[in-house]
Design a protein around this motif. Structure first.
Motif, PDB file in Angstrom:
ATOM      1  N   LEU A 196       0.820  -1.211   0.000  1.00 46.59           N
ATOM      2  CA  LEU A 196       0.000   0.000   0.000  1.00 46.59           C
ATOM      3  C   LEU A 196       0.850   1.255   0.000  1.00 46.59           C
ATOM      4  N   ILE A 197       0.166   2.367  -0.234  1.00 44.45           N
ATOM      5  CA  ILE A 197       0.757   3.695  -0.118  1.00 44.45           C
ATOM      6  C   ILE A 197      -0.133   4.490   0.829  1.00 44.45           C
ATOM      7  N   ARG A 198       0.477   5.212   1.753  1.00 43.81           N
ATOM      8  CA  ARG A 198      -0.270   5.987   2.750  1.00 43.81           C
ATOM      9  C   ARG A 198       0.360   7.376   2.881  1.00 43.81           C
ATOM     10  N   ILE A 199      -0.485   8.383   3.006  1.00 46.33           N
ATOM     11  CA  ILE A 199      -0.010   9.751   3.202  1.00 46.33           C
ATOM     12  C   ILE A 199      -0.818  10.411   4.307  1.00 46.33           C
ATOM     13  N   HIS A 200      -0.128  10.984   5.289  1.00 44.58           N
ATOM     14  CA  HIS A 200      -0.759  11.811   6.306  1.00 44.58           C
ATOM     15  C   HIS A 200      -0.274  13.242   6.094  1.00 44.58           C
ATOM     16  N   ASP A 201      -1.188  14.124   5.752  1.00 46.56           N
ATOM     17  CA  ASP A 201      -0.846  15.528   5.527  1.00 46.56           C
ATOM     18  C   ASP A 201      -1.443  16.403   6.621  1.00 46.56           C
ATOM     19  N   THR A 202      -0.619  17.265   7.196  1.00 44.60           N
ATOM     20  CA  THR A 202      -1.095  18.276   8.128  1.00 44.60           C
ATOM     21  C   THR A 202      -0.748  19.631   7.539  1.00 44.60           C
ATOM     22  N   ARG A 203      -1.783  20.419   7.261  1.00 44.16           N
ATOM     23  CA  ARG A 203      -1.596  21.765   6.713  1.00 44.16           C
ATOM     24  C   ARG A 203      -1.939  22.792   7.788  1.00 44.16           C
ATOM     25  N   ILE A 204      -1.063  23.762   7.937  1.00 44.36           N
ATOM     26  CA  ILE A 204      -1.209  24.774   8.984  1.00 44.36           C
ATOM     27  C   ILE A 204      -1.113  26.154   8.351  1.00 44.36           C
ATOM     28  N   TYR A 205      -2.080  26.996   8.689  1.00 39.81           N
ATOM     29  CA  TYR A 205      -2.162  28.313   8.037  1.00 39.81           C
ATOM     30  C   TYR A 205      -2.481  29.404   9.061  1.00 39.81           C
ATOM     31  N   HIS A 206      -1.745  30.484   8.974  1.00 42.07           N
ATOM     32  CA  HIS A 206      -2.033  31.659   9.811  1.00 42.07           C
ATOM     33  C   HIS A 206      -1.967  32.914   8.958  1.00 42.07           C
ATOM     34  N   GLU A 207      -3.014  33.699   9.027  1.00 41.65           N
ATOM     35  CA  GLU A 207      -3.065  34.967   8.303  1.00 41.65           C
ATOM     36  C   GLU A 207      -2.719  36.096   9.263  1.00 41.65           C
ATOM     37  N   ALA A 208      -1.824  36.966   8.837  1.00 45.20           N
ATOM     38  CA  ALA A 208      -1.380  38.067   9.684  1.00 45.20           C
ATOM     39  C   ALA A 208      -2.582  38.871  10.177  1.00 45.20           C
ATOM     40  N   GLY A 209      -2.586  39.176  11.465  1.00 43.26           N
ATOM     41  CA  GLY A 209      -3.673  39.964  12.041  1.00 43.26           C
ATOM     42  C   GLY A 209      -4.758  39.137  12.683  1.00 43.26           C
ATOM     43  N   GLU A 210      -4.810  37.838  12.369  1.00 43.99           N
ATOM     44  CA  GLU A 210      -5.824  36.972  12.970  1.00 43.99           C
ATOM     45  C   GLU A 210      -5.310  36.406  14.299  1.00 43.99           C
ATOM     46  N   SER A 211      -6.238  36.011  15.163  1.00 41.33           N
ATOM     47  CA  SER A 211      -5.865  35.523  16.496  1.00 41.33           C
ATOM     48  C   SER A 211      -5.943  34.002  16.598  1.00 41.33           C
ATOM     49  N   TYR A 212      -5.740  33.325  15.484  1.00 40.40           N
ATOM     50  CA  TYR A 212      -5.821  31.867  15.471  1.00 40.40           C
ATOM     51  C   TYR A 212      -5.033  31.292  14.306  1.00 40.40           C
ATOM     52  N   ILE A 213      -4.840  29.980  14.377  1.00 46.77           N
ATOM     53  CA  ILE A 213      -4.209  29.196  13.314  1.00 46.77           C
ATOM     54  C   ILE A 213      -5.198  28.126  12.894  1.00 46.77           C
ATOM     55  N   LEU A 214      -5.279  27.863  11.611  1.00 46.99           N
ATOM     56  CA  LEU A 214      -6.094  26.755  11.107  1.00 46.99           C
ATOM     57  C   LEU A 214      -5.180  25.559  10.837  1.00 46.99           C
ATOM     58  N   ARG A 215      -5.656  24.381  11.272  1.00 46.92           N
ATOM     59  CA  ARG A 215      -4.877  23.159  11.061  1.00 46.92           C
ATOM     60  C   ARG A 215      -5.781  22.089  10.471  1.00 46.92           C
ATOM     61  N   GLU A 216      -5.352  21.531   9.346  1.00 50.81           N
ATOM     62  CA  GLU A 216      -6.136  20.496   8.666  1.00 50.81           C
ATOM     63  C   GLU A 216      -5.297  19.227   8.533  1.00 50.81           C
TER      64      GLU A 216
END
Length: 264
Positions: A196-216
């Motif tokens: 098999l082939i397996r991929i675990h992706d974690t994407r992290i995004y922060h926009e300047a000025g916002e008070s949080y980070i999004l993580r997928e």
């Protein structure tokens, strides 16, 4: 003679690079593969009988806010998410892997099996008083496709293993900082030949000025026997990902401490 020693020491020493992005300090440390005498800490803190062949224990990517919170990515914490008590599946590749590692004193002491593929769902290490919660918000991938000057870029490997020539397992992290945001991709890639082939992706995004980070976080995999693509794609995570089935998804919003939210 002392100059020669100094040069040798500098070659062995990890390379550190820092970049400031508003209230954030991004620090990248990159070193060489850990030697056997340097692995004692890992064996003490982990229950794993065997570690990846190429373990970059000095490699760390750290994002720290002036408020004292942030995230970092390191090999030790990623290894803590590997199952130390159960084998993922019993296949010919597993037996070949164990035979290839038969000279390892830790392998010979194993009573219970463990995940020899080093599959990890590590999503990064949170620092400080951050609050995680599920969210319906999504990273705007189209916005990330807009051409914007990249002020800082880093790519590093945390660990890699050839699975005794029966495939490949690796964990890498990439980061880019633009004028308006920063984006991180943490990727675990596994290929077990003929299995098999397996991929675990974690994407992290922060926009300047916002008070949080999004993580997928997204987990994908597929049996090689079910893949209808050229075998040449098997070693290309970016190309093969779209041909794998999604097996798990998790969307989180990571909020900063309220007292410091105005500083972001």
């Amino acid at each position: 003679m002392s100059e020669v020693k100094d040069v040798a020491a500098s070659v062995r020493s990890p390379r550190t690079e820092s970049f400031n992005f508003g209230p954030w300090t991004i620090t990248s440390v990159k070193g060489h593969i850990l030697k056997s005498q340097q692995l004692e800490r890992y064996h003490q803190e982990l229950e794993l009988p065997q570690l990846p062949e190429m373990l970059f224990g000095d490699n760390v990517l750290k994002i720290l806010n002036t408020g004292g919170y942030g995230m970092e990515f390191n090999a030790l914490d990623s290894m803590k998410r590997v199952d130390a008590h159960n084998a993922p599946f019993k296949v010919a590749a597993a037996q070949k892997w164990q035979e290839a590692r038969s000279d390892c004193e830790f392998i010979n002491k194993v009573v219970k099996p463990f995940d020899w593929t080093y599959t990890t769902d590590y999503k990064g290490t949170l620092l400080g008083n951050l609050q995680e919660s599920p969210t319906d918000q999504r990273i705007d991938m189209e916005k990330l496709k807009v051409r914007e000057k990249i002020h800082f870029y880093e790519e590093m490997t945390l660990f890699e293993d050839e699975l005794a020539d029966n495939g490949s397992a690796s964990l890498t992290v990439k980061m880019r900082v633009m004028q308006s945001c920063f984006f991180i991709l943490l990727r675990f890639f596994l290929r077990v030949d003929d299995v098999l082939i397996r991929i675990h992706d974690t994407r992290i995004y922060h926009e300047a000025g916002e008070s949080y980070i999004l993580r997928e976080f997204t987990s994908r995999e597929k049996s090689i026997s079910d893949l209808k693509v050229e075998p040449s794609l098997y070693t290309n995570p970016t190309e093969i990902a779209e041909h794998l089935d999604i097996t798990a998804e998790q969307y989180d919003r990571i909020d900063f401490p309220q007292a410091d939210s105005e500083m972001t």
